[in-house]
Design an enzyme around this catalytic site. Structure first.
Site, short mmCIF file in Angstrom:
data_model
loop_
_atom_site.label_atom_id
_atom_site.label_comp_id
_atom_site.label_asym_id
_atom_site.label_seq_id
_atom_site.Cartn_x
_atom_site.Cartn_y
_atom_site.Cartn_z
N LYS A 22 -11.01 0.00 5.80
CA LYS A 22 -9.33 0.91 5.41
C LYS A 22 -9.28 2.18 4.53
O LYS A 22 -8.75 2.89 4.45
CB LYS A 22 -9.11 -0.61 4.88
CG LYS A 22 -7.61 0.69 4.10
CD LYS A 22 -6.66 -0.65 3.21
CE LYS A 22 -5.29 -0.31 3.10
NZ LYS A 22 -5.26 0.58 1.93
N ASN A 23 -9.88 2.05 3.95
CA ASN A 23 -9.93 3.41 3.08
C ASN A 23 -10.66 4.35 3.28
O ASN A 23 -10.59 5.77 2.96
CB ASN A 23 -10.87 3.01 0.82
CG ASN A 23 -9.51 2.16 0.27
OD1 ASN A 23 -8.41 1.65 1.27
ND2 ASN A 23 -11.06 1.14 -0.40
N ARG A 97 1.00 4.37 0.42
CA ARG A 97 -0.21 5.27 -0.09
C ARG A 97 -0.79 6.55 -0.11
O ARG A 97 -1.04 7.51 -0.51
CB ARG A 97 -1.06 3.97 -1.43
CG ARG A 97 -2.02 4.60 -1.85
CD ARG A 97 -1.54 5.17 -3.50
NE ARG A 97 -2.18 5.82 -4.67
CZ ARG A 97 -1.22 6.42 -5.50
NH1 ARG A 97 0.08 6.43 -5.87
NH2 ARG A 97 -2.07 7.19 -6.57
N ASP A 121 0.47 -0.91 -3.38
CA ASP A 121 0.53 -2.64 -4.09
C ASP A 121 0.81 -1.97 -5.27
O ASP A 121 1.22 -0.55 -5.86
CB ASP A 121 -0.75 -2.11 -4.25
CG ASP A 121 -1.75 -2.64 -3.38
OD1 ASP A 121 -1.23 -3.72 -2.65
OD2 ASP A 121 -3.31 -2.53 -3.24
N ASP A 321 -11.64 -2.98 -6.34
CA ASP A 321 -11.09 -3.75 -4.89
C ASP A 321 -11.39 -5.76 -5.25
O ASP A 321 -10.28 -6.06 -3.99
CB ASP A 321 -10.61 -3.09 -4.45
CG ASP A 321 -10.31 -2.41 -3.85
OD1 ASP A 321 -9.45 -2.08 -4.34
OD2 ASP A 321 -9.98 -1.55 -2.95
N MET A 343 -9.12 -0.21 -14.40
CA MET A 343 -8.88 0.85 -14.23
C MET A 343 -7.72 0.89 -14.30
O MET A 343 -6.37 1.55 -13.42
CB MET A 343 -9.18 0.93 -12.83
CG MET A 343 -11.56 1.36 -12.95
SD MET A 343 -12.13 2.28 -11.12
CE MET A 343 -11.10 3.09 -10.67
#
Length: 436
Positions: A22-23, A97, A121, A321, A343
């Site tokens: 996804k990223n 995002r 998110d 993640d 983070m």
């Protein structure tokens, strides 16, 4: 709003293949705006966030052709930049995002880029300063409308290369700045750049399009600007977060699972962190084999015998993640684990749902939680819960699959944002999960 009904406590067995990352896909899809030639991308995951971005590109005027499952060809030769100033775009861009990463390519190619405050998110503040400071360093003028949270950067005379030191190794910030710099005049150096495999993939793709990016894989990138980029064909890596999710699933349900085609060389510390939790992982070619952990899994303490601490860090550190997955897995280990989420300040707040299921967790503060492992002597209990974000959602799903009884998970759209057809794929290896 959809829900999952999950009957837990069932051992799973079989093979599962991770989706495309996804990223990486979010970055790669934005990069197609850098050229007016055809770009074909393969292994695109069919998930909500990616499909929203593809729709946004279509509304910008990009020609889109679906070649087959996960394969698309894009041609951005008639981009409608005026769409960026419409109310429709403000609503559309604000729901995703990843939409922030269209700004760099649009600024580089058309001299302007606008974006509403991006959504995504609810895991705490996610600052955008790195992105816009990078654009300003390249010569863009920045403006921000506080009334409707609308950002803009403009460089009508083009961008000019610059040397910059990023204030944080932001993955999306680095991606955005690199995409802007590839068409700037002169040379740009970016120090403290993110160096995740997905960012490496973006740089390799742009080089295939004719860009000149060097230092790929390090925290110092050098970009020699070029006048124009061409088309290319690019394949997306398997999703390392999903791979980590399946490792956690296998451990918590004490199942024998093989994860196929994982691209071991791009997993970094992920296998080692799960091994520290006592989970057995075998490398079989490019697959991960996880045997059924019938006798549980023993946490390895630090060398001096102190409690194991698992914390996140920029690559090549452990990805934030997967901390939610590690936390859930730790609830049934032999031993105790300190989870330190550095983070994001709201990502651990889902632990109250695990505590309701019987997990022994002490939430020390917004960033730290101590997990006291049950060693499967006290099974988690089924409950009704809501998914607050993608990663907490999959963690709660894993907990439900290991729990005694039937659980209900609400707000599953959050899970669908990051995981492709997850209920179908889990049923294929024996999970009792129904979408309602």
């Amino acid at each position: 709003m959809g829900i999952f009904k999950i009957e837990g406590g069932v051992a799973l067995k079989g093979e599962i293949t991770p989706q495309g990352a996804k990223n990486e896909a979010l970055q790669i899809l934005c990069a197609i705006l850098l050229t007016d030639e055809k770009v074909t991308i393969n292994n695109i995951p069919d998930i909500i966030d990616i499909n929203k971005l593809i729709t946004l590109l279509g509304n910008l005027g990009v020609k889109i052709q679906k070649n087959g499952p996960g394969s698309y060809t894009f041609k951005a030769d008639e981009v409608n930049v005026k769409y960026l100033e419409t109310e429709a775009f403000k609503k559309e861009g604000g729901s995703l995002r990843g939409s922030i990463m269209i700004v760099g390519p649009l600024l580089a190619r058309f001299g302007k880029g606008y974006i509403p405050k991006p959504g995504g998110d609810k895991i705490g503040r996610r600052r955008l300063d790195t992105h816009f400071e990078g654009f300003i360093n390249l010569g863009a003028k920045f403006r921000y409308n506080r009334e409707d949270h609308f950002y803009g950067v403009e460089a009508p005379d083009g961008l000019v290369g610059a040397d910059m030191l990023l204030d944080e190794a932001s993955v999306t910030g680095t991606a955005n700045i690199v995409m802007a710099a590839v068409l700037a005049k002169g040379t740009t150096t970016i120090y403290n750049a993110a160096c995740e495999p997905y960012l490496q993939q973006l740089c390799k793709m742009m080089n295939a399009m004719g860009a000149k990016v060097s230092g790929i894989g390090s925290n110092l990138l050098t970009i020699e600007g070029v006048e124009k980029l061409g088309g290319c064909v690019h394949g997306i890596l398997p999703d390392m977060i999903e791979i980590g999710s399946w490792i956690g699933l296998a451990a918590m349900t004490r199942s024998e699972i093989t994860i196929k085609d994982v691209s071991w060389e791009n997993l970094g510390l992920i296998p080692n962190v799960f091994r520290k939790l006592g989970i057995t992982l075998e490398k079989r070619g490019d697959d991960i084999y996880i045997p059924a952990h019938k006798d549980g899994y023993q946490v390895k303490t630090d060398i001096d015998g102190s409690i194991l601490t698992v914390s996140d860090a920029p690559w090549p550190g452990f990805t934030p993640d997967l901390l939610s997955i590690v936390l859930v897995v730790a609830t049934q280990c032999k031993g105790d684990v300190l989870i330190h989420q550095k983070m994001f300040e709201s990502r651990l707040f889902f632990v109250d749902k695990l505590i309701d299921m019987g997990a022994k967790i002490i939430l020390c503060d917004p960033h730290r939680a101590v997990v006291i492992g049950h060693d499967f002597k006290s099974q988690l209990k089924a409950t009704t819960m809501s998914s607050p974000d993608i990663r907490a959602g999959i963690s709660l799903l894993i907990a439900a699959l290991s729990a005694k009884g039937t659980s209900t998970i609400q707000n599953i759209e959050q899970i669908d944002r990051g995981y492709e057809r997850i209920d179908e794929r889990l049923r294929a290896i024996g999970a009792k999960i129904v979408r309602a």
